[in-house]
Design an enzyme around this catalytic site. Sequence first.
Site, PDB file in Angstrom:
ATOM      1  N   ASP A 140      -8.897  -0.043   2.451  1.00 22.36           N
ATOM      2  CA  ASP A 140      -8.874   0.439   1.065  1.00 22.36           C
ATOM      3  C   ASP A 140     -10.162   0.087   0.330  1.00 22.36           C
ATOM      4  OD1 ASP A 140      -6.461   1.520   1.423  1.00 22.36           O
ATOM      5  OD2 ASP A 140      -5.390   0.405  -0.119  1.00 22.36           O
ATOM      6  N   THR A 190      -2.990   5.229  -3.954  1.00 21.87           N
ATOM      7  CA  THR A 190      -1.907   5.964  -3.285  1.00 21.87           C
ATOM      8  C   THR A 190      -0.567   5.739  -3.985  1.00 21.87           C
ATOM      9  OG1 THR A 190      -1.827   4.104  -1.750  1.00 21.87           O
ATOM     10  CG2 THR A 190      -2.928   6.073  -0.996  1.00 21.87           C
ATOM     11  N   THR A 191      -0.402   4.556  -4.611  1.00 19.79           N
ATOM     12  CA  THR A 191       0.833   4.303  -5.365  1.00 19.79           C
ATOM     13  C   THR A 191       0.778   5.039  -6.704  1.00 19.79           C
ATOM     14  OG1 THR A 191       0.706   2.085  -4.420  1.00 19.79           O
ATOM     15  CG2 THR A 191       2.416   2.455  -6.036  1.00 19.79           C
ATOM     16  N   ASP A 205       0.856  -1.174   0.000  1.00 17.17           N
ATOM     17  CA  ASP A 205       0.000   0.000   0.000  1.00 17.17           C
ATOM     18  C   ASP A 205       0.900   1.235   0.000  1.00 17.17           C
ATOM     19  OD1 ASP A 205      -2.289   1.601   0.311  1.00 17.17           O
ATOM     20  OD2 ASP A 205      -1.964   1.700   2.468  1.00 17.17           O
TER      21      ASP A 205
END
Length: 505
Positions: free
Chosen positions: A373, A70-71, A37
């Site tokens: 998530d 988020t990546t 994550d």
Amino acid sequence: MISAWQTVANAVRTSLGPKGMDKMISTANGEVIITNDGATILNKMEVLQPAAKFLVELSKSQDVVAGDGTTTVVVIAGALLKQCLSLLSAGIHPTVVSDSLHKASTKAVEVLTAMALPVELTDRDSLVKSASTALNSKVVSQYSTLLAPLAVDSVLSVVDPENPEIVDLRDIRVVKKLGGTVDDTELVKGLVFDKKVSHASGGLTRVEKAKIGVIQFQISPPKTDIEQSIVVSDYTQMDRILKEERNYILGMIKKIKATGCNVLLIQKSILRDAVTELSLHYLSKAKIMVIKDVERDEIEFITKTLSSLPIANIDHFRAEKLGHADLVEEISLGDGGKIVKITGIQNMGRTTSVLVRGSNQLVLDEAERSLHDALCVVRCLVNKRFLIAGGGAPEIELSRQLGAWAKVLQGMEGYCVRSFAEALEVIPYTLAENAGLNPIAIVTELRNRHAQGEINTGINVRKGQITNILEENVVQPLLVSTSAITLATECVRMILKIDDIVTVR
């Protein structure tokens, strides 16, 4: 400054997509975390370079806005900055680049919105598909068939019909209990505590038709306000002290019993013991079940669920402040652990609990992060009810349309927008690279298919080829993509405006 930024972006890049690698993070206190994550990785990194700290903040803000991607947001920001660097070295002024990026990102959001498919909250299948897409890139991806429907059901159960756009994830309480496997994770309509009932002197473990009181005071003898010692020289005085203590506690328990309360949830106390052996003995004699050491920050959730009020003083203990439930019982799990479940709550608030199980702490923590998530993805769909294809399809389509738009623009703007379009190709390129495919061949083929009007064509990482991604059920909320692009652009524009770093000692 820019090399530090690139290093951080490249570190996260390998963990993008379903075939992305996981990172093992070893913290200073010896704790080990395994995750892919982006927000967690960057959060735990000790980033010292001021500009690179922007990236950490960037992934945090994406986590707040969308919860997923988020990546992606960090990878896009890294690629954008790389393109900006070549523009600056070609002699284009930073302000011009910055303004063009802003225009390009606004246009990108319009293109994405035009591509999106509307979705209704009644269409549970679409919600489950997008939640499982979010879970597929996680360590616990093999459990996505269990966790995705669970995330959808828990979010839908807390949606308020009066404000259907707002979902507060604090209304979903995730309780972690070590033992079992992730398959044993379940959704509980009611309350779950990962602690056992107080068993002192044969306390009850099962109560039907429960009347539940949540108390924030101590059922133990009072202490003096200031530090002082009382010297007892005579054993008759000693007896008197003990007798007073007994009477004090008995008086409290009689008041509690008089309201018909038969289950007590007692908040953890710092100053003195919340309960003593003596008070537990009397409570079990009065047939009152006791769950002690309830955390202070859980009180609000518990009272909301039970539709009760927390009681801060024994004098305020009244029947109307109690919650009512059909059953409170202690359940033994197969591996020696015990939990307490409260089910059949009357007038239950709009909350729900999820009990997450895992064979070891690493899996348990990662399962909780992945579930968070998935919950965020469903929340995004409740806020903004549009779906978009995944698998690099929207980024290639954006790149194609922005490239065409760049040809119409005049002067330097056209160059800058074209660079923005090229930067977006980093997502499909990285997806292909992480899956062990030939990135150049894949991206070229993707461009070709999109130019022929197949806008939902993307990389099918599992089959290792290019297919219609919507048919493969790889979908994500529109909000995840739009916020990733706008946040990454904002961050890069901020960096472009900086020409010097001043350190102040």
